[in-house]
Write an enzyme that holds these catalytic residues in place. Structure first.
Site, PDB file in Angstrom:
ATOM      1  N   HIS A   1      12.518  48.913 -27.276  1.00  0.00           N
ATOM      2  CA  HIS A   1      12.494  48.560 -28.994  1.00  0.00           C
ATOM      3  C   HIS A   1      11.048  49.070 -29.207  1.00  0.00           C
ATOM      4  CE1 HIS A   1      15.522  45.112 -28.419  1.00  0.00           C
ATOM      5  NE2 HIS A   1      16.177  46.249 -28.304  1.00  0.00           N
TER       6      HIS A   1
ATOM      7  N   ASP B   1      19.429  41.630 -26.692  1.00  0.00           N
ATOM      8  CA  ASP B   1      19.932  42.841 -26.806  1.00  0.00           C
ATOM      9  C   ASP B   1      19.940  43.320 -25.211  1.00  0.00           C
ATOM     10  OD1 ASP B   1      20.630  45.383 -27.439  1.00  0.00           O
ATOM     11  OD2 ASP B   1      18.754  46.224 -27.570  1.00  0.00           O
TER      12      ASP B   1
ATOM     13  N   SER C   1      11.698  45.123 -24.489  1.00  0.00           N
ATOM     14  CA  SER C   1      11.456  44.979 -25.891  1.00  0.00           C
ATOM     15  C   SER C   1      10.036  44.464 -25.892  1.00  0.00           C
ATOM     16  CB  SER C   1      12.473  44.003 -26.538  1.00  0.00           C
ATOM     17  OG  SER C   1      11.941  43.813 -28.170  1.00  0.00           O
ATOM     18  N   THR C   2       9.830  43.204 -26.231  1.00  0.00           N
ATOM     19  CA  THR C   2       8.536  42.688 -26.487  1.00  0.00           C
ATOM     20  C   THR C   2       7.936  42.551 -24.747  1.00  0.00           C
ATOM     21  OG1 THR C   2       9.262  41.206 -28.199  1.00  0.00           O
ATOM     22  CG2 THR C   2       6.930  40.708 -27.386  1.00  0.00           C
TER      23      THR C   2
ATOM     24  N   MET D   1      12.273  39.815 -26.403  1.00  0.00           N
ATOM     25  CA  MET D   1      12.698  38.873 -27.496  1.00  0.00           C
ATOM     26  C   MET D   1      14.468  38.976 -27.587  1.00  0.00           C
ATOM     27  SD  MET D   1      11.290  37.345 -31.121  1.00  0.00           S
ATOM     28  CE  MET D   1      11.670  38.823 -31.877  1.00  0.00           C
TER      29      MET D   1
END
Length: 370
Positions: A209, A305, A183-184, A302
């Protein structure tokens, strides 16, 4: 800023830079309704922003991609070289906007949000919670000083002079799979994992993401840097060695079987952990259909997930890796996976490809001995 500081009442101070007065007003409205953050100032262009940064010392900068007087990318490159700080890019949903945003992530931006082409007010208000989450994540991110032209040089080297293979072992079954979630900070982490892979590497399936529209540009960008072929996944296509498949921004990526072959399925099922694509969805499908033939890798991001899914992969016999805290932009998803007991091994990002391929080689040797 640490989580402890935020819990102690320290608000995240945000400087918003955008040439649109409407966007600056909306960003201020959205951010100031959050109890833990505040807009300390706004700027119509980077030249004004430069002085406001000195004056207010903000925790996070939101930066428009395309602006007058100084291009957002030029400003970002100078900023990350001279005064590194967490930056969230505000991007337009256009092909050019996609390319510029991906370049911004290469230059050190933590994350990005998109602004709609029409209905800007309603569209941005719909993004309010997502924007707030990204600012919170950015405020906790590890931001490093970027040497001049580092990313550009590495990209050019990746395209012109591919590094030597980490291994070339015909014993590694073509049925092996590498399953990745991020993600991030994940776009750069994924690039660092994929670029060293040899052309005959097992297939890689990736859930990152990212909103619709950006995943195709992301795949094309990686395809120009890697020796394996990188593409946005399509429904029903066969999953082949030497290829990486990135989940489209609008769908879950699911591993399935068709006879003896692995195939990619796309699902428009509801978001999981507030995400579609979801890392948990991909990992769980790998646990079900690949079992011990898969290797799971969870990278910077973050939230949580992927934590449950990585554990399911491990319980199904897969060997699993989590990125270590020191090399993560945001140590959220790997931390949760480690805490859940789903990580067989913790590795720094710079070592991830080598350790994954070494593990695959050892799996091949075990097959030979049997």
């Amino acid at each position: 800023m640490s989580i402890i500081q935020q819990q102690a009442g320290h608000r995240i101070e945000v400087l918003c830079v955008d040439d649109s007065a409407l966007v600056r007003s909306l960003m201020t409205e959205i951010i100031n309704t959050q109890p833990d953050m505040h807009v300390c100032a706004t700027a119509p262009d980077p030249l004004v922003a430069r002085e406001l940064i000195k004056q207010h010392n903000p925790d996070v900068l939101t930066l428009d991609v395309e602006m007058p007087r100084m291009d957002g990318l030029d400003f970002l490159e100078k900023l990350m070289r001279l005064r590194p700080m967490p930056v969230v890019m505000v991007s337009s949903l256009t092909e050019r906007g996609n390319e510029i945003t991906l370049r911004a992530l290469e230059l050190g931006a933590v994350d990005f949000v998109t602004k709609p082409k029409v209905g800007i007010r309603d569209g941005m208000l719909d993004y309010a919670e997502k924007l707030a989450d990204k600012i919170r994540a950015a405020s906790r991110a590890r931001v490093r000083q970027t040497p001049h032209s580092t990313h550009a040089a590495s990209g050019a080297q990746g395209a012109a002079a591919k590094p030597a293979p980490l291994f070339n072992n015909p014993l590694v079954s073509t049925e092996k799979l590498i399953i990745v979630g991020a993600s991030t900070g994940g776009t750069e982490a994924i690039r660092e994992v994929l670029v060293p892979l040899p052309p005959d590497a097992p297939a890689v399936m990736i859930a990152q993401h990212m909103p619709p529209g950006f995943t195709k540009s992301f795949a094309q960008r990686l395809n120009g840097l890697c020796r394996i072929a990188v593409k946005e996944a399509e429904h029903g296509e066969r999953v082949l060695p030497g290829h990486a498949y990135i989940a489209p921004g609008h769908a879950h990526l699911v591993l399935a079987r068709s006879g003896a072959n692995y195939v990619a399925h796309l699902s428009d099922a509801p978001p999981v952990n507030r995400h579609r694509p979801s890392v948990d969805v991909l990992f769980r499908s790998a646990a079900q259909h690949a079992g011990k033939n898969a290797l799971g890798v969870i990278l910077t991001g973050m939230g949580r997930d992927g934590a449950a899914g990585l554990l399911e992969m491990q319980q199904a016999g897969a060997y699993t890796f989590a990125q270590d805290e020191a090399s993560c932009v945001v140590f959220g998803m790997p931390r949760e996976a480690i805490a859940a007991g789903g990580a067989s091994e913790i590795a720094p990002l710079t070592e991830m490809s080598r350790r994954v391929m070494a593990r695959l080689a050892s799996m091949g040797e075990r097959v030979q001995r049997v």
